[in-house]
Design a protein around this motif. Structure first.
Motif, mmCIF file in Angstrom:
data_model
loop_
_atom_site.group_PDB
_atom_site.id
_atom_site.type_symbol
_atom_site.label_atom_id
_atom_site.label_comp_id
_atom_site.label_asym_id
_atom_site.label_seq_id
_atom_site.Cartn_x
_atom_site.Cartn_y
_atom_site.Cartn_z
ATOM 1 N N GLN A 283 53.856 -37.243 -12.225
ATOM 2 C CA GLN A 283 53.272 -35.927 -12.440
ATOM 3 C C GLN A 283 54.114 -35.046 -13.356
ATOM 4 O OE1 GLN A 283 51.574 -34.168 -8.706
ATOM 5 N NE2 GLN A 283 52.375 -36.012 -7.741
ATOM 6 N N PHE A 284 55.412 -35.360 -13.492
ATOM 7 C CA PHE A 284 56.252 -34.499 -14.322
ATOM 8 C C PHE A 284 55.947 -34.660 -15.809
ATOM 9 C CE2 PHE A 284 58.796 -38.350 -14.563
ATOM 10 C CZ PHE A 284 59.342 -38.305 -15.838
ATOM 11 N N PHE A 285 55.215 -35.715 -16.205
ATOM 12 C CA PHE A 285 54.819 -35.854 -17.596
ATOM 13 C C PHE A 285 54.099 -34.602 -18.090
ATOM 14 C CE2 PHE A 285 54.493 -40.804 -17.863
ATOM 15 C CZ PHE A 285 55.858 -40.870 -17.653
ATOM 16 N N ILE A 286 53.217 -34.084 -17.250
ATOM 17 C CA ILE A 286 52.429 -32.915 -17.632
ATOM 18 C C ILE A 286 52.981 -31.643 -17.013
ATOM 19 C CG2 ILE A 286 50.127 -31.860 -17.476
ATOM 20 C CD1 ILE A 286 50.231 -34.169 -19.397
ATOM 21 N N ARG A 287 53.415 -31.716 -15.755
ATOM 22 C CA ARG A 287 53.773 -30.508 -15.022
ATOM 23 C C ARG A 287 54.955 -29.773 -15.637
ATOM 24 N NH1 ARG A 287 51.345 -29.389 -10.748
ATOM 25 N NH2 ARG A 287 50.753 -31.527 -10.287
ATOM 26 N N GLU A 288 55.926 -30.488 -16.188
ATOM 27 C CA GLU A 288 57.086 -29.836 -16.772
ATOM 28 C C GLU A 288 56.826 -29.350 -18.202
ATOM 29 O OE1 GLU A 288 60.472 -32.347 -16.473
ATOM 30 O OE2 GLU A 288 60.614 -32.152 -14.285
ATOM 31 N N ARG A 289 55.641 -29.674 -18.732
ATOM 32 C CA ARG A 289 55.308 -29.234 -20.092
ATOM 33 C C ARG A 289 53.978 -28.484 -20.121
ATOM 34 N NH1 ARG A 289 53.906 -33.521 -22.942
ATOM 35 N NH2 ARG A 289 54.158 -32.391 -24.900
ATOM 36 N N GLU A 290 53.604 -27.888 -18.998
ATOM 37 C CA GLU A 290 52.295 -27.232 -18.917
ATOM 38 C C GLU A 290 52.154 -26.118 -19.940
ATOM 39 O OE1 GLU A 290 50.705 -27.775 -14.323
ATOM 40 O OE2 GLU A 290 51.950 -26.059 -14.846
ATOM 41 N N GLU A 291 53.167 -25.259 -20.043
ATOM 42 C CA GLU A 291 53.082 -24.131 -20.977
ATOM 43 C C GLU A 291 53.018 -24.613 -22.421
ATOM 44 O OE1 GLU A 291 56.308 -21.503 -20.231
ATOM 45 O OE2 GLU A 291 55.689 -21.039 -18.166
ATOM 46 N N GLU A 292 53.823 -25.612 -22.748
ATOM 47 C CA GLU A 292 53.829 -26.144 -24.111
ATOM 48 C C GLU A 292 52.483 -26.767 -24.461
ATOM 49 O OE1 GLU A 292 55.943 -29.821 -26.547
ATOM 50 O OE2 GLU A 292 56.764 -29.149 -24.620
ATOM 51 N N ILE A 293 51.941 -27.579 -23.556
ATOM 52 C CA ILE A 293 50.655 -28.238 -23.824
ATOM 53 C C ILE A 293 49.538 -27.211 -23.940
ATOM 54 C CG2 ILE A 293 48.946 -29.821 -22.850
ATOM 55 C CD1 ILE A 293 51.295 -31.322 -21.542
ATOM 56 N N GLN A 294 49.546 -26.214 -23.053
ATOM 57 C CA GLN A 294 48.509 -25.193 -23.090
ATOM 58 C C GLN A 294 48.582 -24.369 -24.364
ATOM 59 O OE1 GLN A 294 46.043 -25.029 -20.984
ATOM 60 N NE2 GLN A 294 45.126 -23.324 -22.079
ATOM 61 N N SER A 295 49.799 -24.050 -24.805
ATOM 62 C CA SER A 295 49.951 -23.257 -26.038
ATOM 63 C C SER A 295 49.456 -24.039 -27.249
ATOM 64 C CB SER A 295 51.409 -22.849 -26.228
ATOM 65 O OG SER A 295 52.234 -23.985 -26.397
ATOM 66 N N ARG A 296 49.710 -25.355 -27.271
ATOM 67 C CA ARG A 296 49.237 -26.162 -28.400
ATOM 68 C C ARG A 296 47.720 -26.254 -28.411
ATOM 69 N NH1 ARG A 296 53.422 -31.349 -28.470
ATOM 70 N NH2 ARG A 296 55.291 -30.193 -29.076
ATOM 71 N N ARG A 297 47.110 -26.451 -27.247
ATOM 72 C CA ARG A 297 45.654 -26.513 -27.183
ATOM 73 C C ARG A 297 45.036 -25.191 -27.604
ATOM 74 N NH1 ARG A 297 43.348 -30.823 -24.586
ATOM 75 N NH2 ARG A 297 41.455 -29.607 -24.294
ATOM 76 N N GLN A 298 45.666 -24.091 -27.170
ATOM 77 C CA GLN A 298 45.148 -22.783 -27.543
ATOM 78 C C GLN A 298 45.297 -22.535 -29.039
ATOM 79 O OE1 GLN A 298 43.528 -20.885 -25.299
ATOM 80 N NE2 GLN A 298 42.959 -19.589 -27.047
ATOM 81 N N PHE A 299 46.402 -23.025 -29.619
ATOM 82 C CA PHE A 299 46.613 -22.867 -31.068
ATOM 83 C C PHE A 299 45.531 -23.611 -31.848
ATOM 84 C CE2 PHE A 299 48.446 -24.073 -35.144
ATOM 85 C CZ PHE A 299 48.986 -22.869 -35.582
ATOM 86 N N ILE A 300 45.176 -24.818 -31.385
ATOM 87 C CA ILE A 300 44.117 -25.580 -32.055
ATOM 88 C C ILE A 300 42.784 -24.850 -31.961
ATOM 89 C CG2 ILE A 300 42.798 -27.732 -31.966
ATOM 90 C CD1 ILE A 300 45.324 -29.130 -31.005
ATOM 91 N N ILE A 301 42.485 -24.322 -30.771
ATOM 92 C CA ILE A 301 41.210 -23.605 -30.583
ATOM 93 C C ILE A 301 41.168 -22.356 -31.447
ATOM 94 C CG2 ILE A 301 39.818 -22.350 -28.897
ATOM 95 C CD1 ILE A 301 40.856 -24.323 -26.773
ATOM 96 N N ASP A 302 42.284 -21.604 -31.479
ATOM 97 C CA ASP A 302 42.324 -20.382 -32.301
ATOM 98 C C ASP A 302 42.178 -20.692 -33.781
ATOM 99 O OD1 ASP A 302 42.681 -19.007 -29.961
ATOM 100 O OD2 ASP A 302 44.855 -18.790 -30.186
#
Length: 809
Positions: free
Chosen positions: A122-141
């Protein structure tokens, strides 16, 4: 659950780790062994590490104490890396990517086949949640700025005739309801008048009671039977999250928030305690090391009549000098942090591992290669042993009576920081002493009037020595641009794409339970969809998720996934990206048409993809229709120029180094149309999705219908699974969605779903024809791994026949 639960679970896991490492070391120390005898031992080890991986993942996800979590993560990554190493050893032994579990190992360890499948930490995603979310949001924006809007459902547009028919049907229904209500009122009036006259007989009341009691009895029996079937697992419970499950998830989420708070406290304490120790003890340690070193130099000069040379910082500095001379003059601080003496062994292991990665190992004799096999040196086994011993020494019997809230231990931080401060100060004092010795040597030579070369600093020799990095530095075509600007450019051109979040466990499929037994009889087992899911985890997701594992584990640069339309190739690519939190780069020939034209544009495209994929790793570079660049003849109707990347694909894939968490994934429906030699030069691993078997189809129907609330005793799942043969799972899901419309879902409580409805919908869809299955099977036997396996099997059979003939003579 309480802190004690996870602490006890970690102690239990530590004991199991000790047993697994002992068995692992015994296998490795045994050296070369027969493949037939080695395979069940490695299979058992793989299952052991898989179970340990799941336990360590649950502990690391919920443990609060920040210092203990560091050791648990070390164990988790080391077990993950060792699991991948054992997988590659099993592949080399069996000459097949599909390593079916041994039934005896499963029974011995009391593990089900699905529990023997590795979980995704679970730490693959859980420790990088903010980074992954910011990248997805950057793509959407970025896409929003370009005017891209997500597809909206098309509005319902009716013709005049369709509208008239709908209005007429609704009007007839309204009139029918009114007439029914009118007739009901008339009937009630008649019954009321009959009751008043006393015409109702007692026999009628008895009949009504008898019918009603029978109905109640049948309903209670049916309910009791359903509860019994639920208890013994013969029927699935209703698909909804119970209050207990929701409460457990809330508790887990609360503990994760506490984890972040404890980690922040720990990080702040690291800086503050280091500053305090440096202020309190820095001057004293500096003076102590300086006095000690000057005293040692004086004694050395008196004993040898010459000045010593202080080793370089890379060689250990003055501490290494003390240990080499054997003077026993080390300070107490030096003794507290001795230099590891296992450097040469570690470097030797790394050399062996590097040579095995690059394929430079010496070839074995033909007969020995067929019969025996020696496991490759492990880069993770010693890490597991060391981390487990450290846990047992520090944490196993540590009582947390005074630390019920699982906060950091100040004394442990102070010990670690004192070692660090002492080493930093020692490096400074060593450099100062080197300068002083150089001046003393010059003055000594001048006094003795000795002519000669000036003394050289010994550390420069060491720094100039050593292996140089043979990795060629690529010319940076965009040195002045920021990562954000390159990221935005690739998003604007559609190279970086958003992808739906998909779990790998949503790829439903049973596993092959007879694979190992069939291989013992020299038969070729057919893998199932569950085995494909496990391969994707082992080759794609698990190495990408951890930088430490990717760097040291056997390297897989590229994977080719083949299968018919609707078999789930694109879903698997999205699952890899979702589970590893990776960026998706789309190099499909149809996607790069008209983008970065010309030769210089192609060079820039490759440079941007490789540079940004390394900057935003983990990354997945995806090419759909992977056979198109290697097709001999392109149809005239194809305007995508698929051969544009033909010469550069090998360069792109070979440019992926072990320290790069980048994976190249190709998907293809007809890989046999390509030039096979060029195709297999690009892809290290080939995964062919087989035809869905009865077990996988039945499991898929049961799971999907249960989730949709359409599973009922009236639905014949066996018959539906038989009818669904020769269709891909994607086609079956498409048929189910076409049948279960909103109106049909509302009618499920009144009219249960039948297999006939789905079968009628399937009749209008395309199956996978036998010709395509035959072409895929023929191509599979031409893949490098399968050709090698068939050749070895043939040689083994010839050797067995020769032995029988000799015995007969």
């Amino acid at each position: 659950m309480a802190n004690k639960t996870y602490n006890d679970l970690m102690v239990e896991t530590s004991e199991l780790l000790g047993e697994a490492t002992q068995a692992d070391e015994a296998v490795f120390e045994g050296g070369a062994a027969e493949r037939v005898a080695l395979q069940p031992l490695l299979s058992e080890l793989r299952i052991r590490y898989t179970v340990l991986l799941a336990k360590l993942d649950s502990v690391y996800d919920q443990l609060l104490q920040p210092q203990k979590r560091l050791i648990v993560k070390r164990l988790l990554e080391a077990c993950l890396g060792r699991l991948i190493e054992i997988k590659h050893d099993l592949v080399e032994i069996q000459m097949s990517d599909f390593t079916f579990d041994d039934d005896e190992s499963l029974q011995k360890l009391q593990v089900t086949p699905f529990e023997a499948e590795p979980c995704i930490p679970q730490f693959f995603i859980r420790e990088r949640e903010e980074e992954i979310q910011s990248r997805r949001q950057f793509i959407i924006d970025t896409l929003t700025k370009l005017g891209y809007e997500p597809p909206k459902p098309e509005p319902l547009v009716l013709t005049e005739q369709q509208a008239v028919l709908i209005i007429q049907s609704h009007e007839r229904a309204r009139q029918g309801r009114l007439r029914g209500q009118f007739m009901k009122e008339i009937r009630l009036l008649k019954e009321k008048g009959r009751d008043q006259k006393g015409e109702m007989s007692s026999s009628a009341a008895t009949a009504i009671q008898r019918v009603w009691r029978g109905f109640i009895a049948r309903r209670a029996t049916k309910k009791r039977k359903q509860e019994e079937q639920l208890l013994i697992g013969m029927e699935l419970p209703p698909y909804y999250e119970s209050e207990k499950i929701k409460k457990a998830e809330e508790v887990k989420e609360y503990r994760r928030k506490l984890q972040k708070e404890r980690a922040e406290e720990y990080n702040i304490a690291l800086d503050t305690i280091e500053e305090q120790l440096r202020t309190q003890h820095g001057a004293r340690i500096n003076e102590q090391i300086g006095d000690e070193l000057r005293r040692w130099i004086t004694e050395y000069y008196e004993r040898t009549d010459r000045l010593p040379e202080i080793p370089s910082e890379e060689s250990g500095g003055s501490r290494a000098m003390y240990s080499r001379q054997g003077t026993g003059m080390e300070s107490e601080l030096s003794k507290s942090s001795p230099v590891s003496s296992g450097g040469s062994k570690r470097s030797k292991d790394s050399k062996d591992k590097k040579s095995s990665k690059n394929g430079d190992a010496k070839p074995k004799e033909e007969g020995e290669d067929l019969i025996t096999y020696k496991c490759t040196a492990s880069a993770f086994l010693q890490d597991i042993v060391n981390a487990n011993e450290e846990f047992e020494d520090i944490w196993k019997f540590k009582e947390d009576i005074d630390n019920t809230h699982e906060r950091y231990y100040k004394d442990m931080i102070e010990r670690e920081k004192m070692v660090k401060i002492e080493q930093e100060i020692r490096n400074v004092v060593d450099e100062m002493m080197r300068n002083e010795l150089e001046l003393l040597q010059a003055a000594y030579d001048k006094d003795k009037a000795v002519k000669g070369k000036k003394s050289k600093k010994p550390q420069k020799k060491v720094r100039r020595g050593g292996k140089k990095n043979k990795k060629k530095k690529e010319k940076d075509l965009t040195p002045d641009r920021t990562t954000e600007s390159l990221f935005e450019e690739l998003v604007s051109n559609g190279i970086i794409k958003p992808y739906p979040l998909v779990k790998i466990d949503d790829y439903i499929g049973e596993k092959c339970y007879l694979g190992n037994e069939m291989r013992k009889k020299c038969e070729d087992p057919t893998p199932c969809l569950g085995d494909i899911r496990q391969l994707i985890k082992e080759y794609c997701i698990l190495p990408l998720g951890s930088e430490h594992v990717r760097t040291n584990a056997p390297l897989v640069r590229s994977v080719l996934i083949s299968g018919p339309s609707g078999s789930g190739k694109k879903m698997l690519v999205h699952a890899i990206c979702s589970e590893a939190g990776a960026m998706l780069f789309d190099l499909t020939p149809a996607n790069i048409v008209g983008k970065y034209p010309g030769k210089t544009g192609l060079i820039m495209l490759i440079h941007l993809v490789m540079k940004v994929s390394r900057l935003l790793q983990p990354s997945v570079i995806w090419m759909d229709e992977a056979d198109k660049p290697f097709v001999k003849k392109i149809p005239k109707t194809d305007k995508t120029d698929p051969k544009r990347l033909k010469k550069d694909l090998v360069k792109i894939i070979k440019g992926i180094y072990p320290e790069d968490r980048v994976l190249f994934v190709g998907t293809s429906k007809t890989p046999w149309d390509a030039e096979q030699k060029l195709l297999f030069q690009c892809y290290n691993k080939v995964i062919q999705i087989p035809r869905a078997d009865y077990g996988s189809i039945s499991l898929m129907w049961r799971t999907r219908l249960h989730k949709a609330g359409a599973l009922s005793p009236r639905l014949d799942l066996s018959c539906l699974s038989r009818v669904s043969d020769s269709y891909t799972l994607g086609t079956l899901l498409q048929a189910l969605n076409a049948v279960l419309t909103t109106k049909r879902r509302l009618q499920l409580r009144v009219r249960a779903l039948t297999a006939q409805e789905i079968a009628i919908q399937l009749s209008s869809m395309e199956p996978v024809y036998a010709e395509q299955d035959a072409a895929a099977e023929t191509w599979w036997y031409k893949t490098p791994m399968e050709k090698k396996r068939q050749k070895i099997l043939q040689q083994i059979q010839e050797m067995a026949m020769a032995a029988e003939e000799n015995g007969a003579k």
